[in-house]
Design an enzyme around this catalytic site. Sequence first.
Site, mmCIF file in Angstrom:
data_model
loop_
_atom_site.group_PDB
_atom_site.id
_atom_site.type_symbol
_atom_site.label_atom_id
_atom_site.label_comp_id
_atom_site.label_asym_id
_atom_site.label_seq_id
_atom_site.Cartn_x
_atom_site.Cartn_y
_atom_site.Cartn_z
ATOM 1 N NE ARG A 133 -15.227 31.429 1.664
ATOM 2 C CZ ARG A 133 -14.572 30.283 1.491
ATOM 3 N NH1 ARG A 133 -14.777 29.213 2.268
ATOM 4 N NH2 ARG A 133 -13.711 30.148 0.499
ATOM 5 N N GLY A 134 -17.326 30.185 -1.333
ATOM 6 C CA GLY A 134 -16.527 29.332 -2.219
ATOM 7 C C GLY A 134 -17.414 28.965 -3.399
ATOM 8 C CB ALA A 135 -16.836 29.213 -7.057
ATOM 9 N NE ARG A 167 -20.180 36.241 -2.291
ATOM 10 C CZ ARG A 167 -18.974 35.843 -1.877
ATOM 11 N NH1 ARG A 167 -18.801 34.620 -1.424
ATOM 12 N NH2 ARG A 167 -17.950 36.668 -1.930
ATOM 13 C CD GLN A 198 -12.331 34.730 2.405
ATOM 14 O OE1 GLN A 198 -11.458 35.487 2.807
ATOM 15 N NE2 GLN A 198 -13.274 35.117 1.585
ATOM 16 C CG ASP A 201 -14.715 32.990 -6.914
ATOM 17 O OD1 ASP A 201 -13.560 33.036 -6.475
ATOM 18 O OD2 ASP A 201 -15.702 32.671 -6.215
ATOM 19 C CG ASN A 257 -9.357 32.949 -6.654
ATOM 20 O OD1 ASN A 257 -10.381 32.320 -6.348
ATOM 21 N ND2 ASN A 257 -8.255 32.851 -5.951
ATOM 22 C CE LYS A 258 -12.468 36.239 -1.545
ATOM 23 N NZ LYS A 258 -13.619 37.205 -1.568
#
Length: 337
Positions: free
Chosen positions: A44-46, A85, A191, A232, A242-243
Amino acid sequence: MRAIQWAPGEISLLDQTKLPHETVWETFRSAAEVADAITAMKVRGAPAIGAAAAFGLAAEAHRLQGQPRLKEQLIEASQQLRKARPTAVNLAQALDEMDEVLRGVDDESRIAEELYRHALRIAELDVQTNRRIGDLGAELLKDVGGRILTHCNTGSLATVEYGTALGVIRSMHRDGSLQRVYVDETRPYLQGARLTAYELMDEGIPFDIVTDSMAGYLMGQGMVDAVIVGADRIARNGDTANKIGTYSLAVLAKYHGIPFYVAAPMTTVDLRTESGDAIPIEQRHAKEVTHMWDLPIAPEGASALHPAFDVTPGELITAIITERGIVQPPYTTGFSS
Ligand code: MRU
């Protein structure tokens, strides 16, 4: 620390759903397996999902080598990976590049090698880019103060290596300008508590985990000098997905007069998207909110919402730190200059 490893025909991922308690590596040899790993957030993570998808497509080419309709099959695989995603644009950017390489190779026997070579390039560039963002960000923040609040995980686990916002924090620590990091736990996937804390402990960087709801208290007490987060997808006008929880932090920071920074590579800037309204927000399963690792934390059958990202308006962002430099409002002209 690296959570992605590769070799021709395969990619190995450190399963981030199991961290910090278990260190489990899994190896994948097809695009479908990698797409599933991305959707399940094993990676995960862009920037990390962009690189993983590139190696996934290269592995698929290796697996299908010599088969008829190779290019068509790989285009289909690329489309499948793209859907894994929807919010982080790095995934689509990486696959756009891979598709272009694929279209440009005439000799089918060379496709696997060329795709792998380009996936390597994406991974190497990500590492260099993050180092540059770290240096530029540390320089920018050195006079702001050393007590930094961050959200989600934007470190080595979310990129190929080093990280974006966490890369800036790493560089500040290296330069001696960092005092302490406040790590939002980042509900519901944690996270922050699981992954950012894991990385900071590994590097001996001082931090406290705080629940997401504590940010306002900390700011009100004068305990936070700056907020720094990753992204993201950044729209042309600076609106930043973003998150989930990032937007609330930006509003709080504005109220308290605290600078709010975004650190991201240019591959996260989507000039084709005019504003945040057009950014697709991934809606994940409600069970990730009502349960923690299969343990229910709400009454059985309770309804829950789970938007995985939110959009922070560009006007709440003090500056965006990219490898090309520091971009300040108005972002509409800032990215293209
Ligand atoms: O759902 P996730 O964990 O993939 O979300 C990650 C984030 O929101 C990060 O802040 C973003 O991808 C930047 S990572 C360098």
